[in-house]
Design an enzyme around this catalytic site. Structure first.
Site, short mmCIF file in Angstrom:
data_model
loop_
_atom_site.label_atom_id
_atom_site.label_comp_id
_atom_site.label_asym_id
_atom_site.label_seq_id
_atom_site.Cartn_x
_atom_site.Cartn_y
_atom_site.Cartn_z
N THR A 199 0.84 -1.20 0.00
CA THR A 199 0.00 0.00 0.00
C THR A 199 0.87 1.24 0.00
OG1 THR A 199 -0.19 -0.03 2.40
CG2 THR A 199 -1.88 -1.20 1.16
N ASP A 200 0.31 2.31 -0.52
CA ASP A 200 1.07 3.53 -0.73
C ASP A 200 0.65 4.62 0.26
OD1 ASP A 200 -1.31 4.68 -1.61
OD2 ASP A 200 -0.89 4.28 -3.70
N PRO A 201 1.22 5.81 0.13
CA PRO A 201 0.93 6.86 1.13
C PRO A 201 -0.54 7.26 1.14
CG PRO A 201 2.89 7.42 -0.13
CD PRO A 201 2.27 6.24 -0.81
N ALA A 202 -1.28 6.96 0.08
CA ALA A 202 -2.71 7.25 0.09
C ALA A 202 -3.48 6.16 0.86
CB ALA A 202 -3.23 7.36 -1.34
N GLY A 203 -2.76 5.15 1.34
CA GLY A 203 -3.38 4.10 2.17
C GLY A 203 -4.01 2.97 1.37
#
Lengths: 139, 139, 139, 139
Positions: B15-19
């Site tokens: 998962t990335d910083p946007a969740g």
């Protein structure tokens, strides 16, 4: 019609036991070109994420692979804007090897979403202005 | 028409910083379902690669994302055979969350290539036999 | 002294052109064991991240590779708690192949950090209680 | 004592839900510096792999993380040769942010292995010559 170029080298760890780049990594390269396109346009993705009220998740991605990508190879991605809609946009990518050979094409569709409600909304005006510089002429 | 199921848990690091899961990882999950499909059919990919005279590189991949994938979520992939051609085949994937919600669809096209010449050739007969068990009925 | 076990299969795309798993992926496998350890202990990482006032970034990681990991191989990780400090803890991992052969050892040190200030602080009591169930007896 | 420098930008997809780079990716960055070091020295890894009778798998890796790495950040890796042994060598890495802040240190140990037998053997002379240009002075 403006085109944004991004050049990179294929990494050793991106290739698989068959000696060629694992296909999903080619979409990662396209996303890196998108990140550099936003950065060059004055709106780096890492500032956008979590700070604006709109987010831009991908709604669709596709790629057609014409030739294998090999470790150590220098690749150029040419990014163009395929379509600017009311609530989404489409980016198109052509990937070329060092002698100009066409390695792959790809496209991604990004949807404008209201962070609070999770619903699609009209594109952020700053994003639209950046895309229009690279947009195809009206039909 | 037979369907092969593969279940997995979304990892934190996907998962990335946007969740939410980075889009290219969803195609990685589909490839894992393809690996398990071949393994369950008695032909693990790691034995195939480098040992048979045919290789099966991807010629195309596409995905449409309907809902975000989040870390920790259990996901089920339903893999089916979309088309068996003379020299290629198409696999289709539907991804579902724990309550049956449709998260994404995807497809991959695999091309049969002669390892020595790099040219497309007829599908390996063992591969064809495996695919036919999951094939749609003739039109 | 309790040990937590996690079993997984080495994926095709984790291996490199030399036919063996890229070393950094072995540390990814250890982190997956840590994720499953927390989940089995009732505190999934995805609920922890962004919700508690303490975060647990890694301060150190190390691994020694004894034998190559190959695509398709089933691997068992045995996770144990090496040390519980005031503001950090150390996890240790032993990785074994299907015939019990020792593939690798690894360790990670996790530091308790106050989300607001970014400074190290005492371990969360719930985390400490989970770790103590797996801790070595006092010297 | 010569130092090789490699500069890169932290990618969006390398960061996790906590907003910082997943630790194993920092070892991936070090391996990219190693790849560029070999390339700049006239011996690209992709030509080495599968072509020479010696391979160079990692026997050990370690990293200590001092500050978080964030998406979009420019990082400089300074690679130096820590030790040249009879059958192995150790590389050391220091990673710095844009204002010279020390982000992390890391090290990797590479073992010379005979491809046919899988046993360790003396370092390839061409590899040794490259390393000696960056080696510490004798004690």
């Amino acid at each position: 019609m403006a085109v944004f170029e991004h050049r990179f080298r294929v990494r050793f760890q991106h290739t698989d036991p068959a000696g060629i780049v694992f296909f999903a990594n080619i979409l990662v390269y396209c996303h890196e070109a998108y990140e550099e396109f936003l950065r060059a346009s004055g709106m780096p993705l890492e500032e956008f994420i979590g700070k604006r009220e709109h987010s831009l998740p991908l709604g669709h991605a596709e790629a057609t692979f014409k030739r294998p990508f090999r470790a150590g190879q220098l690749v150029t991605i040419k990014l163009s804007v395929g379509r600017i809609g009311e609530r989404s946009f489409r980016l198109e990518y052509d990937l070329f090897g060092e002698e100009g050979e066409h390695l792959a094409t790809a496209a991604t569709v990004h949807v404008s979403v209201d962070r609070a409600t999770g619903r699609s909304i009209g594109l952020d005006q700053k994003v639209r202005a950046i895309l229009e510089k690279y947009a195809p002429p009206p039909a």
